[in-house]
Design an enzyme around this catalytic site. Structure first.
Site, PDB file in Angstrom:
ATOM      1  N   PRO A   2       0.825  -1.214   0.000  1.00 52.87           N
ATOM      2  CG  PRO A   2      -0.799  -1.575   1.616  1.00 52.87           C
ATOM      3  CD  PRO A   2       0.512  -2.104   1.130  1.00 52.87           C
ATOM      4  CD  GLU A   3       2.713   3.462  -4.341  1.00 54.68           C
ATOM      5  OE1 GLU A   3       2.694   4.682  -4.597  1.00 54.68           O
ATOM      6  OE2 GLU A   3       3.047   2.604  -5.176  1.00 54.68           O
ATOM      7  CG  HIS A 104      -4.540 -15.465   6.464  1.00 54.30           C
ATOM      8  ND1 HIS A 104      -3.669 -16.521   6.539  1.00 54.30           N
ATOM      9  CD2 HIS A 104      -5.202 -15.596   5.277  1.00 54.30           C
ATOM     10  CE1 HIS A 104      -3.767 -17.259   5.441  1.00 54.30           C
ATOM     11  NE2 HIS A 104      -4.688 -16.719   4.661  1.00 54.30           N
ATOM     12  NE  ARG A 127       1.307 -12.059  -0.451  1.00 52.59           N
ATOM     13  CZ  ARG A 127       1.221 -11.335  -1.542  1.00 52.59           C
ATOM     14  NH1 ARG A 127       1.780 -10.135  -1.591  1.00 52.59           N
ATOM     15  NH2 ARG A 127       0.567 -11.773  -2.601  1.00 52.59           N
ATOM     16  NE  ARG A 184      19.722  14.160  -0.949  1.00 50.30           N
ATOM     17  CZ  ARG A 184      18.969  13.210  -0.401  1.00 50.30           C
ATOM     18  NH1 ARG A 184      18.639  12.150  -1.114  1.00 50.30           N
ATOM     19  NH2 ARG A 184      18.524  13.330   0.835  1.00 50.30           N
ATOM     20  NE  ARG A 299      11.357  -0.096  -6.973  1.00 54.73           N
ATOM     21  CZ  ARG A 299      10.994   0.393  -5.805  1.00 54.73           C
ATOM     22  NH1 ARG A 299       9.832   1.010  -5.658  1.00 54.73           N
ATOM     23  NH2 ARG A 299      11.769   0.274  -4.749  1.00 54.73           N
TER      24      ARG A 299
END
Length: 316
Positions: A2-3, A104, A127, A184, A299
């Site tokens: 989740p974001e 669960h 999980r 940066r 990713r």
């Protein structure tokens, strides 16, 4: 995982159901789900017993519930909180006691009765990457609220104190972000995923914000103009706001809100997961452009090669 929008959906739901209620009992079915509470099960239960949930607060993807211990003077800062880490599959569900336990189910909090509201908060985790633990609250360096909440307090969970404010935080400072990102020497998407620069943005919403801002993920941050930086922050704010309105993004049954419902923002994604499909923005003006999927930090990144051309000085 989740974001920010997904965690904010959960936060808002929890705030509605648990704020102001007292924890009357705790059942730990699987100690692995409280493994981050170093002092063990008995201490975890002892800290929660008869404590009142003052609020539900979020910064970035961190979620915590400030607790008022039994007998504490009204108006004093809470000092401790119940931290919830959803991990890959963690769910916080409000249920009535007569609802059968989920397969669960890991932890159950029983709550004081309140106007017919569900009386149990259940932590379900298939999980077991997520978990609950009691943590200390520390003062915020700027004296402002620690995160998004219904009753803002100038405290933040210790584990979240190192991360920056997120784009939906009313105290987020664009000037601070721009100063840091210009300092940066990295690519723009790496900067967006750096929780020390700006929090709450994960892989999905980074790709969506970059698409909306028409910027390539490898754009060097030290060459970023102020207008471009503002555009990407506004795009992130907009896309996460849209996701919130849709209840978050769900690709399977693991992410749900406190009522067990999935979000549907995945249907509105413009870049992420759309490899091989036409770019909607290009198609709208008669251009033929196909969304590309590219390898990025172990990713995937998705972009339109026309809207988001690769810069000559790309920095990964």
């Amino acid at each position: 995982m989740p974001e920010l929008p997904e965690v904010e959906v959960v936060r808002r739901g929890l705030a509605r159901w648990v704020r102001g209620r007292t924890i009357t009992g705790v059942d730990v079915m699987d100690p692995r789900s409280i493994r981050r509470h170093a002092l063990g099960t008995e201490d975890f239960i002892g800290n929660l017993g008869h404590a009142t949930v003052l609020d539900v607060v979020r910064r970035g993807k961190f979620l915590w519930m400030p607790l008022q211990a039994e007998g504490s003077r009204e108006g004093t800062l809470p000092g401790v909180a119940l931290m919830a880490h959803l991990g890959m599959s963690g769910q916080l569900l409000m249920q009535d006691p007569d609802v059968p336990d989920e397969k669960h189910l890991k932890v159950r909090l029983r709550l004081s009765s309140s106007d017919g509201m569900p009386e149990e908060l259940r932590f379900v985790d298939q999980r077991i990457f997520g978990g609950l633990f009691v943590t200390s609250l520390v003062p915020t360096p700027d004296g402002q609220p620690g995160g998004q909440g219904e009753t803002p307090l100038p405290e933040i969970a210790e584990e979240a104190a190192h991360i920056a404010r997120d784009p939906l935080d009313p105290y987020f400072s664009f000037d601070d972000f721009y100063t840091k990102v210009k300092g940066r020497r990295t690519g723009l998407k790496r900067a967006l995923l750096d929780q020390g620069l700006i929090s709450g943005i994960g892989n999905i919403y980074a790709d969506e914000a970059l698409w909306r801002a028409k910027l390539h993920y490898a754009r060097p941050t030290d060459t970023l103009r102020r207008a471009d930086a503002f555009r990407i922050v506004e795009a992130a704010r907009e896309v996460m706001g849209d996701a919130l309105a849709a209840g978050g993004t769900s690709f399977d049954s693991l992410y749900v809100n406190v009522n067990g419902d999935s979000g549907y923002f995945a249907r509105s994604l413009d870049a992420y997961g759309r490899a091989g499909e036409p770019c909607r923005r290009c198609a709208a003006v008669g251009l033929a452009s196909i969304i590309k999927r590219e390898q990025f930090m172990n990713r995937s990144s998705y972009r339109c090669p026309v809207c988001q051309p690769k810069p000559r000085n790309a920095r990964w």
